[in-house]
Scaffold this motif. Structure first.
Motif, mmCIF file in Angstrom:
data_model
loop_
_atom_site.group_PDB
_atom_site.id
_atom_site.type_symbol
_atom_site.label_atom_id
_atom_site.label_comp_id
_atom_site.label_asym_id
_atom_site.label_seq_id
_atom_site.Cartn_x
_atom_site.Cartn_y
_atom_site.Cartn_z
ATOM 1 N N ASP A 1 -7.758 11.358 4.114
ATOM 2 C CA ASP A 1 -9.019 11.137 3.399
ATOM 3 C C ASP A 1 -9.218 9.683 2.978
ATOM 4 O O ASP A 1 -10.021 9.387 2.098
ATOM 5 N N GLY A 2 -8.472 8.757 3.565
ATOM 6 C CA GLY A 2 -8.654 7.355 3.189
ATOM 7 C C GLY A 2 -7.414 6.537 3.492
ATOM 8 O O GLY A 2 -6.572 6.926 4.310
ATOM 9 N N ILE A 3 -7.309 5.394 2.806
ATOM 10 C CA ILE A 3 -6.178 4.497 3.046
ATOM 11 C C ILE A 3 -5.464 4.184 1.730
ATOM 12 O O ILE A 3 -6.030 4.352 0.642
ATOM 13 N N ILE A 4 -4.203 3.765 1.842
ATOM 14 C CA ILE A 4 -3.464 3.230 0.700
ATOM 15 C C ILE A 4 -2.930 1.866 1.101
ATOM 16 O O ILE A 4 -2.620 1.618 2.268
ATOM 17 N N GLU A 5 -2.857 0.974 0.133
ATOM 18 C CA GLU A 5 -2.352 -0.365 0.414
ATOM 19 C C GLU A 5 -0.841 -0.314 0.613
ATOM 20 O O GLU A 5 -0.119 0.223 -0.229
ATOM 21 N N LEU A 6 -0.382 -0.895 1.710
ATOM 22 C CA LEU A 6 1.041 -0.870 2.051
ATOM 23 C C LEU A 6 1.874 -1.580 0.997
ATOM 24 O O LEU A 6 2.876 -1.034 0.517
ATOM 25 N N GLN A 7 1.467 -2.788 0.617
ATOM 26 C CA GLN A 7 2.270 -3.554 -0.346
ATOM 27 C C GLN A 7 2.316 -2.862 -1.697
ATOM 28 O O GLN A 7 3.353 -2.858 -2.370
ATOM 29 N N ASN A 8 1.207 -2.247 -2.083
ATOM 30 C CA ASN A 8 1.169 -1.540 -3.366
ATOM 31 C C ASN A 8 2.129 -0.350 -3.350
ATOM 32 O O ASN A 8 2.838 -0.088 -4.338
ATOM 33 N N LEU A 9 2.186 0.377 -2.214
ATOM 34 C CA LEU A 9 3.116 1.506 -2.089
ATOM 35 C C LEU A 9 4.557 1.023 -2.192
ATOM 36 O O LEU A 9 5.385 1.615 -2.903
ATOM 37 N N ILE A 10 4.874 -0.058 -1.479
ATOM 38 C CA ILE A 10 6.232 -0.587 -1.488
ATOM 39 C C ILE A 10 6.621 -1.062 -2.880
ATOM 40 O O ILE A 10 7.730 -0.783 -3.362
ATOM 41 N N ASP A 11 5.721 -1.751 -3.553
ATOM 42 C CA ASP A 11 6.025 -2.229 -4.908
ATOM 43 C C ASP A 11 6.195 -1.066 -5.876
ATOM 44 O O ASP A 11 7.050 -1.111 -6.778
ATOM 45 N N THR A 12 5.400 -0.020 -5.706
ATOM 46 C CA THR A 12 5.488 1.146 -6.598
ATOM 47 C C THR A 12 6.826 1.861 -6.420
ATOM 48 O O THR A 12 7.505 2.183 -7.390
ATOM 49 N N ILE A 13 7.212 2.085 -5.167
ATOM 50 C CA ILE A 13 8.505 2.733 -4.925
ATOM 51 C C ILE A 13 9.644 1.835 -5.385
ATOM 52 O O ILE A 13 10.662 2.308 -5.905
ATOM 53 N N GLY A 14 9.464 0.533 -5.227
ATOM 54 C CA GLY A 14 10.494 -0.407 -5.677
ATOM 55 C C GLY A 14 10.747 -0.353 -7.173
ATOM 56 O O GLY A 14 11.833 -0.708 -7.644
ATOM 57 N N SER A 15 9.774 0.088 -7.938
ATOM 58 C CA SER A 15 9.916 0.144 -9.401
ATOM 59 C C SER A 15 10.623 1.405 -9.884
ATOM 60 O O SER A 15 10.932 1.535 -11.073
#
Length: 509
Positions: free
Chosen positions: A93-107
């Motif tokens: 249903d859409g897109i997610i920002e790759l860098q935002n996903l990586i930074d979120t999991i990194g936290s």
């Protein structure tokens, strides 16, 4: 290590109508590979996209469900298979920002986070953190902790499918690497070697693709993990080398080491002399010990035992000292050599200023014995030596991690070899500085010997990094040889970090 939890996401259906039906297969195949390859409990593997559809709401709820009850000692694996674009991943249903996903999991506050991306343009992300070691903590707080991201291709590349297996091509490399028994070392597989295998599979695939219309894709790997992650995959019982210790009125056989090699059964015997002895007396003792140990069954491992059991020794070295300090420091007054008639005696009984023959025994003298003995006198007490050793090691490890980070970018093809050499020139100087500082530390007391020796070996391995990509050595090796040498030095560094992690836990200031 703690438990491993994995969330596997496969997106097949999209609003655009450009479906990817094989992505659903990926999550099932990868689940089996995680279970059978690195012993992940099936109950800790969550699948998102079983029907091919994954919305943002479903993804968020799946992440929350997978993270529930995770502790600081656990490892979290996030896998995505589906369409990817410039710095984005596509959901139904859409897109997610790759860098935002990586930074979120990194936290996430787990011990380790591993993100695996199988989509077009998936290498277009940054992972700027570098593993940092705190000298006030044990190595256990650093080694094997951090964040790694594995991507199927570069930022400007496309990912393809393995039509024979009906799964994504990169996922096929990943599954084969995870389940390979050839990667098991002492019951473990490392993330480093899993990724190395992926790169090799991709290289072979790309060579074939050059002669066809298939997509060429070069995997990407970035990490902020201290060393690497070792996964326990099977029970391992180390081979137990026979411990030989014998006393007589004139000497003590302190240790017998197996050095069998190249068809020759070879034994090295460390001997404590009870009294000050002349070379003639040492030669006599050497003959007695040779006859005694000739049929000793001491072997390095099961293969060695199978090859040499029941055979007499072909070569026996006896190294003589006067106390346990000499044995621990490997500081010997002299060494004798005996070889049988099957050996090249001219080679083993070589002649030099330090080699003489006494009573028919070949003796090699150590002219530095007394000097090395005197170096045990240290102005540092035990705690001071621990602190300064840790400081030097922390500095050289920090430099090594920066070196490895840049080397990964060279392997990722984001740096040319020439750019990499320029990037590490200052690190070569920094690593050498800390290496030589550590080499000047005084001989440690016996209770710190093994611990200090691991620090020394680790520093030596890191110093090897500086040899391969230094301008003055540029003509010593070809490009592929340099790459292979540094890759293997990094794997040795990671193994020695694990050793230091265990040894550090026994040392307290």
């Amino acid at each position: 290590m703690g438990k491993i939890t994995a969330l596997l996401v496969g997106v097949c259906e999209y609003l655009t109508g450009h479906s990817l039906p094989k992505c659903k297969n990926d999550i099932y195949v990868l689940k089996e590979a995680l279970v059978h390859g690195i012993n992940v409990n099936p109950e800790n593997i969550f699948l998102c996209g079983k029907d091919g559809t994954v919305t943002l709401k479903e993804l968020v709820s799946s992440i929350e469900r997978a993270l529930f009850n995770l502790t600081n000692d656990d490892t979290f694996i996030f896998y995505f298979s589906g369409h990817g674009g410039k710095n984005c991943l596509m959901l139904s249903d859409g897109i997610i920002e790759l860098q935002n996903l990586i930074d979120t999991i990194g936290s996430i506050t787990t011990k380790n986070k591993i993100v695996i991306l199988d989509s077009c343009h998936s290498g277009g992300f940054d992972l700027n953190d570098i593993a940092k070691i705190d000298i006030n903590e044990t190595t256990d707080q650093f080694a094997g902790r951090g964040y790694a991201v594995l991507a199927s291709c570069g930022a400007d590349e496309y990912s393809g499918f393995d039509n024979d297996r009906q799964i994504s091509k990169y996922t096929s490399f990943l599954c084969d690497a995870l389940t390979s028994s050839y990667l098991i070392r002492q019951g473990k597989k490392s993330l480093e070697e899993i990724n190395e295998a992926i790169f090799r599979f991709a290289e072979v695939s790309n060579l074939k693709a050059k002669n066809s219309t298939s997509i060429i894709q070069k995997p990407i790997f970035r990490s902020s993990i201290g060393g690497t992650i070792f996964f326990d995959v099977e029970e391992y019982t180390p081979y137990k080398v026979n411990n030989i210790y014998e006393e007589s009125d004139t000497y003590i056989i302190y240790e017998v080491k197996p050095l069998h090699h190249g068809g020759a059964k070879r034994l090295s015997v460390n001997v404590i002399l009870r009294f000050k002895s002349s070379l003639e007396q040492i030669a006599k003792i050497s003959k007695e010990i040779k006859n005694k140990v000739l049929h000793y069954e001491v072997h390095q491992n099961e293969i060695s035992e199978y090859s040499y059991a029941g055979k007499p020794a072909n070569i026996v070295w006896c190294s003589f000292g006067y106390d346990e300090d000499d044995m621990i420091d490997c500081n010997f007054v002299c060494q004798t050599t005996w070889v049988d008639d099957l050996q090249d005696k001219e080679n083993w009984y070589h002649s030099s200023n330090n080699d003489i023959t006494v009573e028919g025994v070949h003796v090699t003298l150590n002219g530095s014995y007394e000097l090395i003995k005197s170096l045990r006198d240290s102005t540092l007490n035990k705690n001071e030596l621990i602190c300064i050793t840790r400081e030097y090691t922390a500095n050289i490890i920090s430099a090594a991690e920066r070196y490895i980070k840049m080397f990964r970018e060279y392997l990722n093809s984001t740096l040319t070899e020439d750019q990499f050499i320029n990037s590490v020139s200052s690190l070569n100087i920094e690593i050498s500085k800390w290496f030589f500082k550590q080499s000047e530390l005084p001989i440690p007391p016996n209770e710190l010997h093994d611990w200090a020796h691991i620090h020394t070996r680790l520093a030596c391995t890191i110093h090897d990094f500086t040899l391969f990509y230094d301008r003055k050595n540029i003509n010593t090796w070809k490009s592929d040889n340099r790459k292979w040498l540094l890759t293997n030095a990094i794997k040795q560094y990671e193994l020695e970090l694990e050793e230091l992690k265990l040894a550090d836990q026994l040392i307290r200031v």
